[in-house]
Write an enzyme that holds these catalytic residues in place. Sequence first.
Site, mmCIF file in Angstrom:
data_model
loop_
_atom_site.group_PDB
_atom_site.id
_atom_site.type_symbol
_atom_site.label_atom_id
_atom_site.label_comp_id
_atom_site.label_asym_id
_atom_site.label_seq_id
_atom_site.Cartn_x
_atom_site.Cartn_y
_atom_site.Cartn_z
ATOM 1 N N HIS A 56 42.107 38.699 33.861
ATOM 2 C CA HIS A 56 41.078 38.594 32.937
ATOM 3 C C HIS A 56 41.717 39.338 31.643
ATOM 4 O O HIS A 56 42.700 40.104 31.719
ATOM 5 C CB HIS A 56 39.862 39.536 33.482
ATOM 6 C CG HIS A 56 39.898 40.844 33.427
ATOM 7 N ND1 HIS A 56 39.708 41.227 34.664
ATOM 8 C CD2 HIS A 56 40.015 41.575 32.700
ATOM 9 C CE1 HIS A 56 39.941 42.388 34.672
ATOM 10 N NE2 HIS A 56 40.001 42.839 33.706
HETATM 11 P P1 TYD Z 1 37.179 43.871 37.939
HETATM 12 O O1 TYD Z 1 37.065 44.613 36.634
HETATM 13 O O2 TYD Z 1 37.093 42.400 38.119
HETATM 14 O O3 TYD Z 1 38.343 44.324 38.962
HETATM 15 P P2 TYD Z 1 40.103 43.886 38.786
HETATM 16 O O4 TYD Z 1 40.503 43.595 37.576
HETATM 17 O O5 TYD Z 1 40.485 45.248 39.098
HETATM 18 O O6 TYD Z 1 40.359 42.875 39.795
HETATM 19 O O7 TYD Z 1 35.963 44.529 38.912
HETATM 20 C C1 TYD Z 1 35.799 44.084 40.048
HETATM 21 C C2 TYD Z 1 34.401 44.197 40.640
HETATM 22 O O8 TYD Z 1 33.937 45.786 40.288
HETATM 23 C C3 TYD Z 1 33.532 43.338 39.826
HETATM 24 O O9 TYD Z 1 32.438 43.022 40.436
HETATM 25 C C4 TYD Z 1 32.893 44.277 38.649
HETATM 26 C C5 TYD Z 1 32.802 45.629 39.119
HETATM 27 N N1 TYD Z 1 33.060 46.795 38.292
HETATM 28 C C6 TYD Z 1 31.898 47.746 38.141
HETATM 29 O O10 TYD Z 1 30.866 47.375 38.502
HETATM 30 N N2 TYD Z 1 32.244 48.686 37.041
HETATM 31 C C7 TYD Z 1 33.524 48.785 36.610
HETATM 32 O O11 TYD Z 1 33.367 49.678 35.737
HETATM 33 C C8 TYD Z 1 34.469 47.841 36.816
HETATM 34 C C9 TYD Z 1 35.878 48.108 36.153
HETATM 35 C C10 TYD Z 1 34.167 46.811 37.865
#
Ligand code: TYD
Length: 146
Positions: A56
Amino acid sequence: MMNIKMIAFNDIVDEKNKERPTGHLTPIESGRDIPFVIKRIYYLTRVPENTIRGFHAHRQLEQVLLCLNGKVTISVSTPYEKQMITLNDPAKGLYIGPMVWREMYDFSPGSVLVVLASEHYNEADYIRDYRNYCEIAQEYLKGEPL
Ligand code: TYD
């Protein structure tokens, strides 16, 4: 590369007692060592082998990534450039600004990736579709409003 830079923090090694090392101390001050006010901290731990995370970009969010234990590789890209950066030094951070696509992989066992963020969590700030990202990023790079 656009909106990417490494930040070296102060790596303090106390040398009062030369025979007995006491380790490293790394202070990080919001708005000084980090080019924004930190509103949120989160960390990735116990990531299984061969996991790739991320996929992302953010419209506005600024972040600094730090690997406090072990190592992890971050791939950062725009529609025109790509760079791979391995984080394995707790005294160095990777700043990632807006509109940079990121993927995190090669997490070593026991690795701890800490992320300092400029805003609270906001799903609306994410761009999770790569083709959509490329379209928006091309406009962004022309200096047009998002
Ligand atoms: P995501 O940012 O997609 O993780 P990565 O990029 O490390 O794969 O987030 C994963 C999940 O966690 C998504 O459901 C959103 C949640 N999340 C939160 O609730 N709070 C946060 O601060 C972050 C970064 C993610």
